[in-house]
Motif scaffolding. Structure first.
Motif, PDB file in Angstrom:
ATOM      1  N   THR A  50       4.434 -22.901  -7.956  1.00  0.00           N
ATOM      2  CA  THR A  50       3.792 -21.686  -7.488  1.00  0.00           C
ATOM      3  C   THR A  50       2.493 -21.410  -8.230  1.00  0.00           C
ATOM      4  OG1 THR A  50       4.093 -19.311  -7.118  1.00  0.00           O
ATOM      5  CG2 THR A  50       5.089 -20.251  -9.092  1.00  0.00           C
ATOM      6  N   ARG A  69       4.375 -20.818  -1.483  1.00  0.00           N
ATOM      7  CA  ARG A  69       4.207 -21.053  -2.918  1.00  0.00           C
ATOM      8  C   ARG A  69       3.165 -20.139  -3.561  1.00  0.00           C
ATOM      9  NH1 ARG A  69       0.149 -25.717  -3.737  1.00  0.00           N
ATOM     10  NH2 ARG A  69       1.034 -25.952  -5.811  1.00  0.00           N
ATOM     11  N   PRO A 112       6.534 -15.376 -10.815  1.00  0.00           N
ATOM     12  CA  PRO A 112       7.051 -15.821  -9.516  1.00  0.00           C
ATOM     13  C   PRO A 112       8.311 -15.110  -9.072  1.00  0.00           C
ATOM     14  CG  PRO A 112       6.667 -17.669 -11.031  1.00  0.00           C
ATOM     15  CD  PRO A 112       6.621 -16.423 -11.832  1.00  0.00           C
ATOM     16  N   SER A 157       6.264 -18.285  -4.934  1.00  0.00           N
ATOM     17  CA  SER A 157       7.483 -18.959  -5.388  1.00  0.00           C
ATOM     18  C   SER A 157       7.268 -20.459  -5.514  1.00  0.00           C
ATOM     19  CB  SER A 157       8.634 -18.726  -4.393  1.00  0.00           C
ATOM     20  OG  SER A 157       8.892 -17.360  -4.184  1.00  0.00           O
ATOM     21  N   ASP A 158       7.999 -21.080  -6.426  1.00  0.00           N
ATOM     22  CA  ASP A 158       8.127 -22.530  -6.360  1.00  0.00           C
ATOM     23  C   ASP A 158       8.834 -22.891  -5.059  1.00  0.00           C
ATOM     24  OD1 ASP A 158       7.036 -22.691  -8.886  1.00  0.00           O
ATOM     25  OD2 ASP A 158       8.924 -23.163  -9.898  1.00  0.00           O
TER      26      ASP A 158
END
Length: 499
Positions: free
Chosen positions: A84, A121, A89, A124-125
């Motif tokens: 990300t 992303r 995140p 977030s991952d």
């Protein structure tokens, strides 16, 4: 579609990933120290099929082939992590592709899906999992390519016999290599995903699944629901939905006929699409025809014998994806005129690609279906235009492969916030399937997209809603509608219509 690039060289990609890997992950929301199975990570330049590239990590974990059989073989499950850009995140998003049989990391290289994950992303991952038996995981349970018999599409009996023979041969090959196909189930794959979560040090994850990936998501929710932050299930398959209902397919051609009768490009040439299809189908059932194709990989010209099963299978492929609706009327009109060679374009890839991975067979057979649903579908098939929609299972392929057939599964109950997405023109996973599953999801929203087929996630409008939902926003008031299907007057015209 915008690809955000913040690295200028492969060297800087590697440096950044190594730095990120060496940095404690505790600053990200929902992460802890890794406690799962041994994990290996390496820098990975992840590239879309259109050439766009982004920094990533490729990871692998080693897990038991069958967790219920201690001391047995192990398998390697691979995944790609897209890091990300957020300083703080949200929980990572795990992508579960359809099939079963589609590697998640490969699917995400398709430009429209690459765009979806670039959007996600931002907060977030993203974890792209290649399910056990697929893609970068090991072993890869593909079936060896071999020329199919030229009468493959001559009759339902012949198609079934060849399918069972091929499925059994592929399963036998892997069993002789020591593979235990009983270890390739949705339950084992769900546990693999949780092991990846633990190994990476995440306390919770969000889920994003499409088609079969929604079923895998339900299994994960059932087994590890306390680890799920939010979930998006697009084109929903329930635990008992491997058995298709012929009436759903018959209804779609009736609905498409409604649009075709009013399409100016066809100028009234197809007032009754279902009736046209039945007429052509009956003729092929009575008298199969010969069609010239090119056999791969030898590139030799061969002649296929084609009966009604060939047309049914070609139509199923065209009706499974809204992007291929456009030429259905023109195809049937040509066949009605006796121009049977037009089937070559439809059947050549189906003939040359007539194989199924042992992994896909094992997963589907292990999940299985309630006996009553198969019986009901069989009764409904009497007189149906698409009476063979369950032919692969009715053929006895599970028994031929030596894989125990399951009996479906119980419904899932969860209070995890969930977004369901369906298309009104989707025969694979019609909206009522999502509603049946949703009965056990009291904290949920169902986005039903008018005129959408099986794939709606490529739509930028849908992607924006998915990203907002995963970020915690209320999307219950959102509405999306795709254009009505449009049809081509000739087969040479480009395809159009909804996705």
């Amino acid at each position: 579609m915008i690809c955000i690039s913040f690295l200028r060289s492969r060297a800087s990609v590697a440096a950044l990933i190594l730095a990120c890997s060496a940095t404690a992950m505790g600053d990200a929301e929902g992460q802890t120290g890794g406690t799962g199975p041994p994990l290996t990570m390496e820098p990975f330049a992840y590239r879309a099929f259109d050439g766009r590239e982004t920094a990533a990590e490729r990871g692998r974990i080693t897990v038991p082939e069958r967790r219920g059989a201690p001391g047995g073989r192990t398998v390697e499950v691979a995944f790609v992590r897209l890091l990300t850009r957020a300083a703080q995140p949200d929980p990572p998003v795990v992508w579960m592709a359809g099939g079963p049989g589609t590697p998640g990391a490969r699917m995400a290289r398709v430009p429209v899906y690459f765009a979806l994950f670039e959007r996600i992303r931002a907060r977030s991952d993203v974890i792209l999992v290649d399910q056990r038996g697929l893609g970068m995981s090991s072993p890869v349970l593909d079936c060896p390519a071999a020329d199919a018999p030229l009468d493959l599409f001559a009759s339902e009996a012949r198609w079934s016999a060849v399918f069972v023979e091929r499925t059994a041969a592929c399963a036998r090959r892997w069993k002789e290599a020591g593979v235990d196909l009983a270890g390739y189930t949705s339950e084992e794959s769900a546990d693999d995903i949780d092991d990846i979560r633990a190994a990476l040090g995440y306390e919770r994850v969000s889920l994003l699944g499409h088609s079969y990936g929604t079923l895998l998501g339900q299994v994960y929710l059932q087994r590890h629901g306390e680890r799920v932050h939010r979930a998006v299930l697009a084109s929903v398959e329930g635990p008992n939905d491997r058995v298709s209902q012929p009436a759903v397919w018959d209804m779609l051609i009736t609905r498409l006929g409604y649009f075709a009768a009013r399409d100016s490009a066809l100028a009234g040439a197809v007032p009754d699409l279902a009736g046209l299809y039945r007429r052509v189908l009956d003729r092929l059932e009575r008298q199969p025809v010969d069609v010239a194709i090119t056999q791969r990989p030898s590139n030799q010209p061969v002649t296929l014998r084609v009966g009604g099963i060939g047309l049914r299978w070609a139509m199923r492929m065209k009706m499974a994806d809204g992007r291929t609706y456009a030429t259905i009327p023109a195809l049937l009109l040509a066949l009605d005129r006796g121009e049977y060679q037009v089937l070559a374009r439809e059947l050549e890839p189906l003939y040359n690609g007539f194989s199924r991975s042992a992994m896909a067979t094992a997963v589907d057979c292990a999940g299985g279906w309630p006996e009553g649903r198969m019986m009901d579908a069989g009764k409904a098939a009497q007189g149906a235009l698409f009476r063979n929609v369950n032919l692969q299972w009715e053929s006895g392929a599970c028994g031929g492969a030596g894989v125990r057939t399951g009996r479906g599964g119980p419904p899932v109950f969860t209070t995890v916030p969930t977004l369901f997405i369906s298309g009104t023109l989707d025969t694979n996973t019609p909206p009522f399937q999502a509603e049946e599953v949703r009965w056990g999801f009291p904290v949920s929203v169902h986005l039903v997209i008018d005129n959408a087929g099986h794939e709606s996630l490529p739509s930028p409008a849908v992607q924006a809603i998915v990203a907002r939902f995963l970020a915690g926003e209320d999307v219950s008031a959102e509405r999306v509608s795709f254009p009505a299907p449009r049809f081509a007057a000739t087969l040479s015209a480009p395809a159009g219509g909804p996705r």
